[in-house]
Design a protein around this motif. Structure first.
Motif, PDB file in Angstrom:
ATOM      1  N   THR A   1      -5.539 -12.274  50.614  1.00 17.15           N
ATOM      2  CA  THR A   1      -4.332 -12.570  49.999  1.00 17.15           C
ATOM      3  C   THR A   1      -4.955 -12.592  48.479  1.00 17.15           C
ATOM      4  O   THR A   1      -4.414 -11.594  47.350  1.00 17.15           O
ATOM      5  CB  THR A   1      -3.919 -13.967  49.675  1.00 17.15           C
ATOM      6  N   LEU A   2      -5.906 -12.872  47.178  1.00 15.74           N
ATOM      7  CA  LEU A   2      -6.625 -12.656  46.528  1.00 15.74           C
ATOM      8  C   LEU A   2      -7.071 -11.091  46.213  1.00 15.74           C
ATOM      9  O   LEU A   2      -5.892 -10.570  45.171  1.00 15.74           O
ATOM     10  CB  LEU A   2      -7.322 -13.293  46.675  1.00 15.74           C
ATOM     11  N   ILE A   3      -7.737 -10.137  47.213  1.00 13.50           N
ATOM     12  CA  ILE A   3      -7.383  -9.294  46.783  1.00 13.50           C
ATOM     13  C   ILE A   3      -6.375  -8.319  46.698  1.00 13.50           C
ATOM     14  O   ILE A   3      -6.210  -7.567  45.703  1.00 13.50           O
ATOM     15  CB  ILE A   3      -8.531  -8.703  47.510  1.00 13.50           C
ATOM     16  N   GLN A   4      -5.649  -8.755  47.915  1.00 11.47           N
ATOM     17  CA  GLN A   4      -4.259  -7.727  47.588  1.00 11.47           C
ATOM     18  C   GLN A   4      -3.500  -7.916  46.177  1.00 11.47           C
ATOM     19  O   GLN A   4      -2.843  -6.600  45.455  1.00 11.47           O
ATOM     20  CB  GLN A   4      -3.644  -8.490  48.699  1.00 11.47           C
ATOM     21  N   THR A   5      -3.410  -9.084  45.819  1.00  3.63           N
ATOM     22  CA  THR A   5      -2.861  -9.658  44.719  1.00  3.63           C
ATOM     23  C   THR A   5      -3.772  -9.078  43.612  1.00  3.63           C
ATOM     24  O   THR A   5      -2.177  -8.688  42.738  1.00  3.63           O
ATOM     25  CB  THR A   5      -3.034 -11.218  44.226  1.00  3.63           C
TER      26      THR A   5
ATOM     27  N   HIS B   1      -5.507  -6.595  43.468  1.00  3.68           N
ATOM     28  CA  HIS B   1      -5.195  -4.492  43.461  1.00  3.68           C
ATOM     29  C   HIS B   1      -3.345  -4.429  43.246  1.00  3.68           C
ATOM     30  O   HIS B   1      -3.754  -3.479  42.463  1.00  3.68           O
ATOM     31  CB  HIS B   1      -5.541  -4.243  44.964  1.00  3.68           C
ATOM     32  N   GLN B   2      -2.666  -5.056  43.396  1.00  6.66           N
ATOM     33  CA  GLN B   2      -0.973  -5.555  43.079  1.00  6.66           C
ATOM     34  C   GLN B   2      -1.664  -5.030  41.627  1.00  6.66           C
ATOM     35  O   GLN B   2      -0.186  -4.587  40.814  1.00  6.66           O
ATOM     36  CB  GLN B   2      -0.228  -5.763  44.077  1.00  6.66           C
ATOM     37  N   THR B   3      -2.028  -5.757  41.456  1.00  6.17           N
ATOM     38  CA  THR B   3      -1.169  -6.353  39.740  1.00  6.17           C
ATOM     39  C   THR B   3      -2.325  -5.142  38.866  1.00  6.17           C
ATOM     40  O   THR B   3      -1.730  -4.292  37.793  1.00  6.17           O
ATOM     41  CB  THR B   3      -2.465  -7.885  38.842  1.00  6.17           C
ATOM     42  N   GLU B   4      -3.429  -4.921  39.484  1.00  9.60           N
ATOM     43  CA  GLU B   4      -4.396  -3.440  38.947  1.00  9.60           C
ATOM     44  C   GLU B   4      -3.256  -2.358  38.848  1.00  9.60           C
ATOM     45  O   GLU B   4      -2.754  -1.184  38.226  1.00  9.60           O
ATOM     46  CB  GLU B   4      -5.626  -3.540  39.487  1.00  9.60           C
ATOM     47  N   LEU B   5      -2.475  -2.076  39.944  1.00  8.39           N
ATOM     48  CA  LEU B   5      -1.980  -1.265  40.210  1.00  8.39           C
ATOM     49  C   LEU B   5      -0.277  -1.153  38.764  1.00  8.39           C
ATOM     50  O   LEU B   5       0.073  -0.237  38.582  1.00  8.39           O
ATOM     51  CB  LEU B   5      -0.932  -0.997  41.367  1.00  8.39           C
TER      52      LEU B   5
END
Length: 96
Positions: free
Chosen positions: A53-57, A59-63
């Motif tokens: 979940t942290l990695i997905q979050t 990743h989304q923040t970086e995008l």
């Protein structure tokens, strides 16, 4: 002879009971270990899900951070004039 057989029978029964109790204790120890391992696995799976979940979050923040400069580039600057339709109708009257 009967007494010897009775004694041997009692000894065998006592030994059997002792083995049964030892087996029961060993089985209980194994159950405790299995329970401890299951608890550890559940905690590990929870930790993996949290990391995912942290990695997905992240990743989304970086995008979103990568898209932000492009979004700002498409926005009109402060000098951009927003057309006023009232002015357009007045301009049309002036051209006639």
């Amino acid at each position: 002879m009967v007494e010897e057989e009775a004694y041997a029978s009692r000894e065998a029964w006592a030994h059997s009971i002792g083995l049964s109790q030892a087996t029961h204790q060993e089985l209980q120890t194994h159950r405790d270990h299995v329970y401890a391992h299951e608890t550890y696995l559940q905690a590990y799976q929870t930790q993996l899900q949290l990391h995912s979940t942290l990695i997905q979050t992240q990743h989304q923040t970086e995008l979103l951070a990568l898209r932000e400069p492009h979004r700002k580039a498409r926005q009109p600057g402060p000098e951009a004039r927003i057309p006023d339709h009232r002015d357009a109708s007045g301009d049309a009257d002036n051209h006639i």
